[in-house]
Design a protein around this motif. Structure first.
Motif, short mmCIF file in Angstrom:
data_model
loop_
_atom_site.label_atom_id
_atom_site.label_comp_id
_atom_site.label_asym_id
_atom_site.label_seq_id
_atom_site.Cartn_x
_atom_site.Cartn_y
_atom_site.Cartn_z
N SER A 1 -34.23 -2.90 0.92
CA SER A 1 -35.69 -2.85 0.92
C SER A 1 -36.23 -2.82 2.34
O SER A 1 -37.16 -2.07 2.66
N ALA A 2 -35.62 -3.61 3.23
CA ALA A 2 -36.04 -3.62 4.64
C ALA A 2 -35.73 -2.27 5.30
O ALA A 2 -36.53 -1.78 6.12
N LEU A 3 -34.62 -1.67 4.92
CA LEU A 3 -34.24 -0.38 5.52
C LEU A 3 -35.12 0.76 5.03
O LEU A 3 -35.16 1.83 5.65
N SER A 4 -35.80 0.57 3.92
CA SER A 4 -36.67 1.63 3.40
C SER A 4 -37.98 1.73 4.20
O SER A 4 -38.71 2.72 4.07
N LEU A 5 -38.28 0.72 5.01
CA LEU A 5 -39.49 0.73 5.82
C LEU A 5 -39.28 1.59 7.07
O LEU A 5 -38.16 1.88 7.47
N SER A 6 -40.36 1.98 7.70
CA SER A 6 -40.27 2.80 8.91
C SER A 6 -39.67 1.99 10.06
O SER A 6 -39.83 0.76 10.12
N ARG A 7 -38.99 2.69 10.96
CA ARG A 7 -38.46 2.02 12.15
C ARG A 7 -39.60 1.58 13.07
O ARG A 7 -40.63 2.23 13.15
N HIS A 8 -39.35 0.51 13.80
CA HIS A 8 -40.36 0.00 14.73
C HIS A 8 -40.40 0.83 16.01
O HIS A 8 -41.46 1.01 16.61
N TYR A 9 -39.23 1.32 16.47
CA TYR A 9 -39.16 2.09 17.71
C TYR A 9 -38.52 3.44 17.42
O TYR A 9 -37.86 3.63 16.40
N ASP A 10 -38.74 4.37 18.34
CA ASP A 10 -37.97 5.61 18.29
C ASP A 10 -36.51 5.28 18.59
O ASP A 10 -36.21 4.31 19.28
N GLY A 11 -35.63 6.09 18.10
CA GLY A 11 -34.21 5.85 18.33
C GLY A 11 -33.53 5.37 17.05
O GLY A 11 -33.95 5.73 15.95
N TYR A 12 -32.51 4.56 17.22
CA TYR A 12 -31.69 4.17 16.09
C TYR A 12 -32.13 2.86 15.46
O TYR A 12 -32.77 2.02 16.10
N ARG A 13 -31.74 2.72 14.19
CA ARG A 13 -31.78 1.43 13.51
C ARG A 13 -30.34 1.14 13.08
O ARG A 13 -29.67 2.02 12.53
N VAL A 14 -29.87 -0.07 13.32
CA VAL A 14 -28.47 -0.42 13.07
C VAL A 14 -28.40 -1.50 12.00
O VAL A 14 -29.01 -2.57 12.14
N ALA A 15 -27.64 -1.23 10.95
CA ALA A 15 -27.39 -2.20 9.88
C ALA A 15 -25.90 -2.54 9.89
O ALA A 15 -25.07 -1.65 9.78
N ARG A 16 -25.60 -3.81 10.05
CA ARG A 16 -24.21 -4.24 10.21
C ARG A 16 -23.79 -5.17 9.07
O ARG A 16 -24.49 -6.13 8.75
N LEU A 17 -22.62 -4.89 8.47
CA LEU A 17 -22.05 -5.72 7.43
C LEU A 17 -20.75 -6.32 7.94
O LEU A 17 -19.84 -5.58 8.34
N HIS A 18 -20.67 -7.64 7.93
CA HIS A 18 -19.48 -8.31 8.47
C HIS A 18 -19.24 -9.63 7.74
O HIS A 18 -20.10 -10.50 7.77
N PRO A 19 -18.07 -9.75 7.10
CA PRO A 19 -17.03 -8.75 6.89
C PRO A 19 -17.37 -7.87 5.69
O PRO A 19 -17.87 -8.35 4.68
N ALA A 20 -17.08 -6.59 5.81
CA ALA A 20 -17.44 -5.65 4.75
C ALA A 20 -16.72 -5.96 3.45
O ALA A 20 -17.24 -5.69 2.36
N GLU A 21 -15.52 -6.55 3.54
CA GLU A 21 -14.76 -6.85 2.32
C GLU A 21 -15.39 -7.98 1.52
O GLU A 21 -14.97 -8.26 0.39
N ALA A 22 -16.40 -8.66 2.09
CA ALA A 22 -17.08 -9.73 1.35
C ALA A 22 -18.06 -9.18 0.31
O ALA A 22 -18.55 -9.94 -0.53
N LEU A 23 -18.34 -7.89 0.35
CA LEU A 23 -19.20 -7.29 -0.67
C LEU A 23 -18.53 -7.41 -2.03
O LEU A 23 -17.39 -6.96 -2.21
N ASN A 24 -19.22 -8.01 -3.01
CA ASN A 24 -18.63 -7.99 -4.35
C ASN A 24 -18.91 -6.63 -4.99
O ASN A 24 -19.60 -5.78 -4.43
#
Length: 330
Positions: free
Chosen positions: A108-131
């Protein structure tokens, strides 16, 4: 950002420089993958590499060698943990999963517009923790990230990820340092007890640098194992002392794996001793894999210690000189 990362969050670790430069070249050419699976062995700087990549993508004023500058608004916000275009998705506690509700909130947060020009980075750590439900909820976003959005999936055991997740990411397997690289880097940090740190973590410098009193910890591990093998301690009590939590148990098993591998090499000339060392090393790796697959720490360590105890050669006891039987007496 990570608590155990080196101070310089703008510079990759020496053994990761080539991987970082290759990624930077791809980004400059407009070929940066929007979903990256970063994998590396425990204690070798996986989180730090992701920190540097994230800082690079959020920096508003690159340096001459295209490193993050560390002083612009983007860098300062990232370093303070308040960058509006940086999102982290982590388990609530050690050994816990990342659930579907947390994933939906992040999407839901990623569906909003970016605050700045450039990249937006979403990090999952550890990825294997995703059920499984959480992973399924992320599939479309990983396959078709929004404009300027980069997903960084961090994993020390990428083979445990669901195939549907792995197939939607480009894998970048980071190299581990050898012992000489670990030593050189630890010396450059100005740390004491370098030999003891290397003995405990020969190719895991991030574990070595985080240990406040490595010599004391090393002795604690050794004494506990000796006590179990001599049957002088209860296995359940020993397992609890070695790792009551998942992070402590993983650190102990990493140390033990390094020690047993080293001993197996040193005893290769003695067939029986080498076999026992290699078997202990195999059992340690199995316990570490079980732990990272969310086996309770107490259960994983107790199972390991029981197996280790059975490997010990049985001592033959005698009560005195043996009497010859009647046939021998004749």
């Amino acid at each position: 950002m990570t608590d155990d990362a080196p101070v310089r969050l703008t510079e990759p670790l020496p053994w990761h420089r080539r991987a970082y430069d290759d990624l930077r070249t791809r980004e400059a050419a407009g070929r940066l993958p929007q979903t990256l699976l970063l994998s590396a062995p425990s204690g070798t700087g996986l989180a730090h590499f992701a920190d540097v990549v994230t800082a690079r993508l959020l920096c508003m004023a690159q340096t001459a060698d295209e490193r993050p500058c560390g002083t612009c608004r983007g860098c300062k916000q990232w370093q303070s943990g308040n960058h509006p275009d940086a999102l982290a998705l982590n388990p609530e506690g050690a050994g816990q999963e990342i659930g579907v509700d947390a994933v939906r909130e992040a999407l839901s947060a990623l569906s909003l517009s970016r605050h700045y020009d450039g990249y937006r980075v979403a990090r999952l750590h550890p990825a294997e923790a995703l059920n499984r439900n959480a992973a399924n909820a992320m599939l479309k976003s990983l396959e078709e990230p929004g404009p300027g959005t980069v997903f960084l999936l961090l994993s020390e055991q990428p083979r445990t990820l669901l195939a549907t997740i792995r197939s939607r990411a480009q894998n970048l397997a980071l190299p581990a340092p050898d012992e000489s690289q670990s030593r050189a880097w630890l010396e450059a940090q100005g740390l004491s007890d370098i030999d003891a740190r290397i003995a405990a973590h020969p190719v895991q410098p991030m574990h070595a640098v985080a240990a406040e009193d490595i010599a004391t910890l090393h002795k604690q591990y050794t004494d506990a194992l000796d006590s179990v093998l001599k049957s002088a301690a209860q296995i359940s009590d020993c397992a609890k002392s070695l790792g009551s939590g998942r992070d402590e148990a993983v650190r102990f098993l990493d140390w033990l794996a390094a020690r047993e591998w080293r001993q197996s090499l040193e005893t290769v000339a003695t067939t029986e001793s080498a076999h026992q060392a290699v078997e202990r090393y195999r059992l340690t790796l199995n316990a570490r894999a079980a732990l990272r697959a969310y086996t309770p720490p107490q259960l994983a360590l107790e199972s390991l210690l029981i197996s280790w105890r059975t490997l010990q050669p049985r001592q033959r006891t005698t009560t005195g000189p043996r009497r010859p039987n009647q046939h021998e007496a004749r």
